[in-house]
Motif scaffolding. Sequence first.
Motif, mmCIF file in Angstrom:
data_model
loop_
_atom_site.group_PDB
_atom_site.id
_atom_site.type_symbol
_atom_site.label_atom_id
_atom_site.label_comp_id
_atom_site.label_asym_id
_atom_site.label_seq_id
_atom_site.Cartn_x
_atom_site.Cartn_y
_atom_site.Cartn_z
ATOM 1 N N SER A 216 0.786 -1.219 -0.140
ATOM 2 C CA SER A 216 -0.049 -0.075 -0.090
ATOM 3 C C SER A 216 0.918 1.322 -0.002
ATOM 4 O O SER A 216 2.012 1.295 0.370
ATOM 5 N N ILE A 217 0.262 2.160 -0.333
ATOM 6 C CA ILE A 217 1.018 3.423 -0.718
ATOM 7 C C ILE A 217 -0.030 4.538 -0.034
ATOM 8 O O ILE A 217 -1.299 4.507 -0.323
ATOM 9 N N GLY A 218 0.547 5.605 0.709
ATOM 10 C CA GLY A 218 -0.256 6.750 1.110
ATOM 11 C C GLY A 218 0.293 7.732 1.873
ATOM 12 O O GLY A 218 1.745 7.498 2.383
ATOM 13 N N PRO A 219 -0.400 8.788 2.218
ATOM 14 C CA PRO A 219 0.069 9.772 3.024
ATOM 15 C C PRO A 219 0.190 9.581 4.700
ATOM 16 O O PRO A 219 -0.645 8.703 4.991
ATOM 17 N N GLY A 220 1.096 10.147 5.126
ATOM 18 C CA GLY A 220 1.240 9.904 6.631
ATOM 19 C C GLY A 220 1.643 11.351 7.367
ATOM 20 O O GLY A 220 2.369 12.027 6.702
ATOM 21 N N LEU A 221 1.309 11.343 8.253
ATOM 22 C CA LEU A 221 1.605 12.489 9.326
ATOM 23 C C LEU A 221 2.067 12.186 10.970
ATOM 24 O O LEU A 221 1.547 11.075 11.387
ATOM 25 N N ALA A 222 3.151 12.895 11.159
ATOM 26 C CA ALA A 222 3.837 12.541 12.233
ATOM 27 C C ALA A 222 4.056 13.570 13.239
ATOM 28 O O ALA A 222 4.385 14.681 12.826
ATOM 29 N N ALA A 223 4.011 13.429 14.683
ATOM 30 C CA ALA A 223 4.526 14.593 15.267
ATOM 31 C C ALA A 223 5.280 13.930 16.631
ATOM 32 O O ALA A 223 4.981 12.461 16.989
ATOM 33 N N MET B 137 4.565 13.073 5.027
ATOM 34 C CA MET B 137 5.191 12.104 4.099
ATOM 35 C C MET B 137 4.380 11.088 3.472
ATOM 36 O O MET B 137 3.337 11.071 3.739
ATOM 37 N N ALA B 138 5.314 10.599 2.412
ATOM 38 C CA ALA B 138 4.533 9.393 1.874
ATOM 39 C C ALA B 138 4.844 8.012 2.449
ATOM 40 O O ALA B 138 5.991 7.953 2.534
ATOM 41 N N VAL B 139 3.974 7.170 2.423
ATOM 42 C CA VAL B 139 4.619 5.906 3.132
ATOM 43 C C VAL B 139 4.225 4.784 2.215
ATOM 44 O O VAL B 139 3.118 4.507 1.754
ATOM 45 N N LEU B 140 5.160 3.866 1.861
ATOM 46 C CA LEU B 140 4.937 2.782 0.939
ATOM 47 C C LEU B 140 5.425 1.517 1.967
ATOM 48 O O LEU B 140 6.425 1.235 2.400
ATOM 49 N N ARG B 141 4.251 0.801 1.951
ATOM 50 C CA ARG B 141 4.411 -0.580 2.637
ATOM 51 C C ARG B 141 4.174 -1.863 1.989
ATOM 52 O O ARG B 141 3.275 -1.994 1.090
ATOM 53 N N VAL B 142 5.227 -2.633 1.942
ATOM 54 C CA VAL B 142 5.236 -3.787 1.142
ATOM 55 C C VAL B 142 4.936 -4.959 2.003
ATOM 56 O O VAL B 142 5.769 -5.626 2.796
ATOM 57 N N ASP B 143 3.511 -5.225 1.894
ATOM 58 C CA ASP B 143 3.002 -6.334 2.774
ATOM 59 C C ASP B 143 2.793 -7.553 2.122
ATOM 60 O O ASP B 143 1.819 -8.488 2.541
ATOM 61 N N VAL B 144 3.154 -7.829 0.751
ATOM 62 C CA VAL B 144 2.857 -8.873 0.076
ATOM 63 C C VAL B 144 3.507 -10.263 0.897
ATOM 64 O O VAL B 144 2.839 -11.153 0.878
ATOM 65 N N LEU B 145 4.501 -9.841 1.744
ATOM 66 C CA LEU B 145 5.207 -11.120 2.269
ATOM 67 C C LEU B 145 4.247 -11.722 3.385
ATOM 68 O O LEU B 145 3.863 -12.869 3.407
ATOM 69 N N TYR C 199 9.112 -1.188 4.790
ATOM 70 C CA TYR C 199 8.207 0.140 4.316
ATOM 71 C C TYR C 199 9.321 1.048 4.276
ATOM 72 O O TYR C 199 10.459 1.038 4.889
ATOM 73 N N LEU C 200 8.812 2.263 3.639
ATOM 74 C CA LEU C 200 9.798 3.296 3.098
ATOM 75 C C LEU C 200 8.875 4.533 3.258
ATOM 76 O O LEU C 200 7.615 4.653 2.865
ATOM 77 N N LYS C 201 9.576 5.525 4.080
ATOM 78 C CA LYS C 201 8.716 6.757 4.046
ATOM 79 C C LYS C 201 9.469 7.935 3.644
ATOM 80 O O LYS C 201 10.949 7.942 3.873
ATOM 81 N N ALA C 202 9.309 8.906 3.114
ATOM 82 C CA ALA C 202 9.878 9.961 2.576
ATOM 83 C C ALA C 202 8.887 11.408 2.317
ATOM 84 O O ALA C 202 7.489 11.106 2.126
ATOM 85 N N GLY C 203 9.388 12.461 2.969
ATOM 86 C CA GLY C 203 8.614 13.747 2.931
ATOM 87 C C GLY C 203 9.146 14.928 3.432
ATOM 88 O O GLY C 203 10.448 14.977 3.393
ATOM 89 N N LEU C 204 8.448 15.705 3.994
ATOM 90 C CA LEU C 204 8.933 17.109 4.477
ATOM 91 C C LEU C 204 8.954 16.929 5.858
ATOM 92 O O LEU C 204 7.890 16.350 6.495
ATOM 93 N N GLY C 205 9.932 17.439 6.478
ATOM 94 C CA GLY C 205 9.847 17.566 7.826
ATOM 95 C C GLY C 205 10.190 19.218 8.398
ATOM 96 O O GLY C 205 10.763 19.914 7.564
ATOM 97 N N ALA C 206 9.431 19.346 9.613
ATOM 98 C CA ALA C 206 9.653 20.584 10.207
ATOM 99 C C ALA C 206 9.686 20.431 11.798
ATOM 100 O O ALA C 206 9.146 19.515 12.252
ATOM 101 N N ALA C 207 10.289 21.304 12.280
ATOM 102 C CA ALA C 207 10.571 21.211 14.071
ATOM 103 C C ALA C 207 10.324 22.601 14.374
ATOM 104 O O ALA C 207 10.983 23.761 14.047
ATOM 105 N N LEU C 208 9.604 22.885 15.501
ATOM 106 C CA LEU C 208 9.570 23.871 16.287
ATOM 107 C C LEU C 208 10.626 23.756 17.462
ATOM 108 O O LEU C 208 10.754 22.393 18.083
ATOM 109 N N TRP C 209 11.405 24.550 17.897
ATOM 110 C CA TRP C 209 12.310 24.440 19.139
ATOM 111 C C TRP C 209 12.209 25.626 19.848
ATOM 112 O O TRP C 209 11.988 26.677 19.409
ATOM 113 N N ARG C 210 12.851 25.412 21.282
ATOM 114 C CA ARG C 210 12.611 26.322 22.054
ATOM 115 C C ARG C 210 13.859 26.097 23.063
ATOM 116 O O ARG C 210 14.102 24.887 23.607
ATOM 117 N N ALA C 211 14.767 26.996 23.142
ATOM 118 C CA ALA C 211 15.786 26.810 24.222
ATOM 119 C C ALA C 211 15.459 27.719 25.364
ATOM 120 O O ALA C 211 15.034 28.917 25.353
#
Lengths: 263, 527
Positions: free
Chosen positions: A99-106, A139-147, A158-170
């Motif tokens: 399967s392939i599809g978008p994903g969001l992570a935090a 990101m886009a997520v590719l899962r190879v679940d045929v096995l 699986y493979l994931k590729a996309g954009l990343g961003a981070a908020l930071w505070r010192a």
Amino acid sequence: MRRRCRLLLAFAPVAPLLVAGTARAQEASGEALDGRHKNYASPQHFSAEVRASLFTPAVDSDPALAGATPYKQAFGTSPRLLVGLELDWQALRIPHFGSIGPGLAAGYTAISAKADYTAPPNGPSGETTSLDIYPFDAMAVLRVDVLWRDMGIPVVPYLKAGLGAALWRASNTLGTAVYTSPTTGQSVSGEGHSLGTHFALGVGFNLNVLDEYAAKSWDEASGVNGTYLFAEYTREDLTGLGMQTNPMRVGGTSWTFGLSFEF
Amino acid sequence: MRHITQSGGTPMKHRASSVLVLAAVAATLLASGAARAQSINAAAQPYPERFVNGQDVGQSTRPVNLNPHGINYADCMADMVFQYSVTLSGFPGVNSDNMQVWATNTGDCTADSTRGYGVSSEAATCWLVNVGLTQPNLQSSTTRQFNIPVRALVGPQTNTIPKAGTLVGDDGPSACLTQASFAATSITVWFLPLTSAGQADSNGTPYSAPVITADLVGPPAPSNVQIGGGDTLLSVTWNPNLDADTAGYDVFIDPPPGSTDAGFVAPTTMLYCPDTGAPAASTGTGGDASSDAALDAASLDAENEAEAAPQDATVAATPEAAAVEMPDACILVNSGGSGLAASNSTCASTVLSSGTLMVGTSVTTVSDSGTATTETEAGILVTDDSGTAVETGTGGIAAIPCLYTVGVSSSSCPPASPAYTNLSTPSVTGEIVSAYTISGLTDGVPYNVAVSAVDGSGNVGPPSVCQPGTPAPVNDFFKLYREAGGQAGGSFCALEAVGEPAGAPLAGMALGAVAFTLARRRRRNRR
């Protein structure tokens, strides 16, 4: 030209969505019930992950620092715990492949240590210095679940590729850190964001094989088709994405482990 | 016929007389019942009005979270008076019952034995706090006020209770030292209809006011107080208390933040005088102007309390030192002033150190002839009438001047007042809290810090062992990063690329979402 590149990058994580409708049509034909999945009645469209990794931000890799290592000096070299959540939409099912599809992570990580005195005898003071990082990824997520689906081997790479961003505070004991330049007198608040790319390569082990009866019962009760224990190599290059000249490099590479649930 | 008539008349006459007798009995009973149905009630205002120096300060002087209707050490030291408004009825006057006000910490005063009748006076558990009214003529509902000094309520808790029918004597400030431990006690005030012999009248209805929680002792000091320096700050940590009394902590620092005079801190004093003789108006403790000023303030308090001062106030040293008996003189307990605070290892503040109940570093005795004698002794304690040191080592009150408290609004910390008069919430609230940061300090200036636990009645317990600390500049991460050449920072939405429009990446993602939506619509339209 440069702007066009940026537009394409912005489209990258959502490109798979454009063909999601096709996936729906295929699934409706019953292919989703193929293979081992035929034992489970509930449909499968999403995957949720609970993630944890030992993480060290690559702050000191910033060329603007000219080899100085402020992160190492303040926090040492020990990695810190980064925890996160991810939700993937398995929008397109490719028969006998995956399967392939978008994903969001935090995620979130906090790094803190006792700040050293500036003057001799130096050594740690009673003041705490901290760096909080909130990474977000699309990101886009590719899962190879045929096995797993076709051969019963409970392994899903699986493979994931996309954009990343981070908020930071010192921050320090009194709150957000503020640096005042001794030459210009200008003050800068210790918070910002960093942009970049996100890449991950991992493999999940389907825990259903350990107790198929329990897995089926849980599927019927909650709709969770499969539970995975996964290990993942994650690379977050928050170097500015061409939009920022000298962002704080709060990304890095890490090994991530966790549980994922397909439903 | 007459017989009949007689015979017939006799029963009628008997019946009539019987009715008359019954009516008379009924009338007597009704009259008696009305006379003996004494009723006492204060439902309209169950909590008393509070008076200090004759001024009505309302029904509470503390926040709702600090036992506002109870009694704490500050209430007692201020010689507060409770005024109950009680509605009475059914008291016929002559040959009727009296009405008296009693107090107890065992809950009940209605049984005669609790007031010492029929038992030895040692067995009494109630004490008379207001003689009330003698055979009042109050048939209809009438509201009367009854004043009860707080010291009369709390004084006899552990002292010998006065014999039955004897009003509690005025023990002065020493009444505030009667609580044996930091655990609070409950005091119930009873308004009792009693016979002229002082026994309960079962036909009357006594009234008990809402229970008063009296807490005169602050919780013990937290242990293991540690100080860490920082840039214009000190981080204070301690082991939190585990008792059932602590509700927060007060943090003290010497010199106070922003103080321009870090070298000397005026001592705080407490003056005790016997009933006879005027309190000392001026007594030097070294000739320093600051200490004289402090003494004057203390003297003013002492004048207010002179009438109520203990007859035989004694000052005794700690168990290591001999007791000092001064029954005929004013006694000035001097809690000392501070010199310049130590830099690293030694805590030089005599204000914040050695905190126990009514602790002083010196005692100045002023005889009637005006001769002042000062004895210096570490850890001098004021004792109670029996000569026993009240301080048990587990409780007490911080006598530190309020100005040394940090994190407390100045309005609740009157100038020159000791810490126990702090009427606001503690520096930090919550028993399990174990850290506090004192900011606004000056780098390079040595400070002394101590921590006291505060209970739910606002009593500030004795301070911990004093700890020294000195703020100094530090290298925090962001400072190191910027000094090394790092350019990031400003705000979460700051732009690092010159000329880049705000939120460019977010705008890009939004554009992608719009494109996706349009694509989906187009595909649906094709269908």
